[in-house]
Design a protein around this motif. Structure first.
Motif, PDB file in Angstrom:
ATOM      1  N   LYS A  68     -19.851  10.438 -20.364  1.00 55.27           N
ATOM      2  CA  LYS A  68     -20.253   9.683 -19.173  1.00 55.27           C
ATOM      3  C   LYS A  68     -21.616  10.187 -18.716  1.00 55.27           C
ATOM      4  O   LYS A  68     -21.963  11.370 -18.917  1.00 55.27           O
ATOM      5  N   ILE A 110     -24.032  11.459 -16.012  1.00 60.02           N
ATOM      6  CA  ILE A 110     -23.956  12.102 -14.698  1.00 60.02           C
ATOM      7  C   ILE A 110     -25.130  11.689 -13.824  1.00 60.02           C
ATOM      8  O   ILE A 110     -24.969  11.359 -12.644  1.00 60.02           O
ATOM      9  N   SER A 111     -26.319  11.693 -14.414  1.00 60.70           N
ATOM     10  CA  SER A 111     -27.510  11.331 -13.642  1.00 60.70           C
ATOM     11  C   SER A 111     -28.613  10.890 -14.583  1.00 60.70           C
ATOM     12  O   SER A 111     -28.580  11.167 -15.779  1.00 60.70           O
ATOM     13  N   THR A 113     -28.761  13.020 -17.994  1.00 63.57           N
ATOM     14  CA  THR A 113     -27.785  14.104 -18.108  1.00 63.57           C
ATOM     15  C   THR A 113     -26.422  13.508 -18.436  1.00 63.57           C
ATOM     16  O   THR A 113     -25.961  12.590 -17.763  1.00 63.57           O
ATOM     17  N   GLU A 139     -22.249  14.124 -19.642  1.00 62.95           N
ATOM     18  CA  GLU A 139     -21.086  14.985 -19.799  1.00 62.95           C
ATOM     19  C   GLU A 139     -20.315  14.530 -21.031  1.00 62.95           C
ATOM     20  O   GLU A 139     -20.012  13.347 -21.186  1.00 62.95           O
ATOM     21  N   ILE A 158     -22.513  19.758 -21.184  1.00 64.55           N
ATOM     22  CA  ILE A 158     -23.465  19.072 -20.305  1.00 64.55           C
ATOM     23  C   ILE A 158     -24.797  19.081 -21.044  1.00 64.55           C
ATOM     24  O   ILE A 158     -25.402  20.146 -21.238  1.00 64.55           O
ATOM     25  N   LYS A 194     -28.208   3.083 -14.848  1.00 59.25           N
ATOM     26  CA  LYS A 194     -27.242   4.134 -15.169  1.00 59.25           C
ATOM     27  C   LYS A 194     -25.960   3.531 -15.763  1.00 59.25           C
ATOM     28  O   LYS A 194     -25.371   4.086 -16.697  1.00 59.25           O
ATOM     29  N   ASP A 203     -24.417   4.336 -19.354  1.00 60.21           N
ATOM     30  CA  ASP A 203     -23.043   4.794 -19.440  1.00 60.21           C
ATOM     31  C   ASP A 203     -22.241   3.937 -20.426  1.00 60.21           C
ATOM     32  O   ASP A 203     -21.465   4.459 -21.237  1.00 60.21           O
TER      33      ASP A 203
END
Length: 355
Positions: free
Chosen positions: A130, A132-133, A145, A147, A158, A215, A219
């Protein structure tokens, strides 16, 4: 990184071709060399991923990724994949889905049974991801970033990747798996679409709505990669993308208080499942006769319904609908599988071409 001094005899061998780099690149692996956009190199050998080059200006030799280079030799200029379309009119358009089901190849070039069913992903090797940012960093680069959870190994990573890393992995995947990329006739594309470069779709990085949509597409892309058939998950570009780098971290899942085993069992959480049933209407841009048109479609629309909707909108009979992949190849839209993948992973940047 490390490069070898050139054997002067190499200058006496005519290069196979001359290449020009199309962006800056910093070497990441042994024998690669760094370069700037616009550098020229002589090619002395090549494989599917790299050019082996000599740099006549700096008198060094090394490897450069092919995806960051344009060949100046006329004989190797990229051609549009479907410029010489081999389907006749009966096998195009509305008839393609039926043709696809009856005539698709059953074996690959190695004689193995060919399948694009994602069920060949071994359960013990499943990983989930997923975003994160994401956002801009210095030098106008875009950092993401991610995960990554690997329950079978009790690991959580990470990792931080530039958009360039995403595009590099995607370009190699499209070349290594032409059937799954839709570049082989009669095969729908199942490889998820990587979002366009952020600077091409966002003029203002401070717009929270635009950033959130971007995002979501990132994702959807990484989750799509994690659900690909095992041969894609285990391929060189995917493994290289997820290898730990100096700025990445690795911890044990059992030490993560926020970790829930149920969450990673099938790679989907409640919101993923809910989105399978909710209907959302999205803007679709179509290009017909070099003119852009805009209409709204459901994210659950079928291939046949889309075809009819476009014909009604343009008030004419159409013979072809296609998209351009990340490298500009024209790929025909084949069926519901193709369309669902296209909508899910490019939901905010839908562009189709119509004939």
């Amino acid at each position: 990184m490390i490069s070898n001094q050139i054997d002067e005899r190499l200058f006496k061998i005519p290069p196979k071709k001359v290449i020009k780099t199309n962006q800056d690149y910093k070497a990441q692996y042994s024998q690669e060399i760094s370069f700037k956009k616009g550098d020229f190199f002589y090619v002395i050998d090549e494989d599917d991923l790299y050019y082996s080059i000599i740099n006549p200006a700096e008198k060094i030799t090394g490897l450069v990724p092919k995806i960051f280079c344009d060949a100046l030799d006329k004989s190797v200029k990229r051609k549009t994949q479907y410029a010489d379309y081999t389907y006749n009119s009966l096998n195009r358009g509305k008839y393609r889905a039926e043709y696809n089901n009856k005539h698709r190849d059953e074996y690959d070039s190695y004689g193995n049974k060919y399948t694009i069913d994602s069920s060949d992903v071994p359960k013990e090797d499943v990983f989930t991801t997923k975003i994160i940012s994401c956002g801009p960093v210095e030098n106008n680069r875009f950092l993401i970033t991610i995960e990554v959870a690997k329950p079978s190994k009790n690991k959580k990573l990470i990792i931080k990747r530039l958009y360039d890393d995403f595009f590099a992995m995607q370009s190699i995947l499209l070349k290594l798996f032409p059937k799954e990329a839709g570049r082989v006739e009669r095969y729908e594309r199942i490889i998820p679409f990587v979002p366009p470069a952020p600077n091409k779709v966002m003029t203002n990085y401070n717009n929270k709505n635009h950033m959130e949509k971007y995002k979501i597409e990132l994702d959807n892309y990484v989750k799509g990669i994690s659900k690909m058939p095992y041969r894609i998950q285990n391929s060189f570009p995917v493994r290289r993308f997820f290898l730990l780098r100096s700025n990445d971290t690795e911890t044990e899942l059992s030490l993560d208080r926020n970790y829930s085993p149920e969450r990673y069992n099938d790679g989907e959480d409640f919101l993923d499942l809910l989105s399978d049933y909710e209907e959302t209407f999205l803007p679709l841009k179509i290009i017909f006769d070099h003119r852009p048109y805009r209409l709204e479609i459901s994210d659950k629309i079928s291939f046949d319904r889309l075809w009819t909707k476009i014909e009604d909108f343009l008030d004419l009979d159409i013979v072809d609908v296609y998209f351009k992949d990340e490298e500009g190849y024209e790929i025909p839209l084949l069926n519901d599988i193709d369309l669902a993948n296209f909508i899910k992973t490019r939901r905010f940047h839908l562009l189709l071409f119509v004939e």
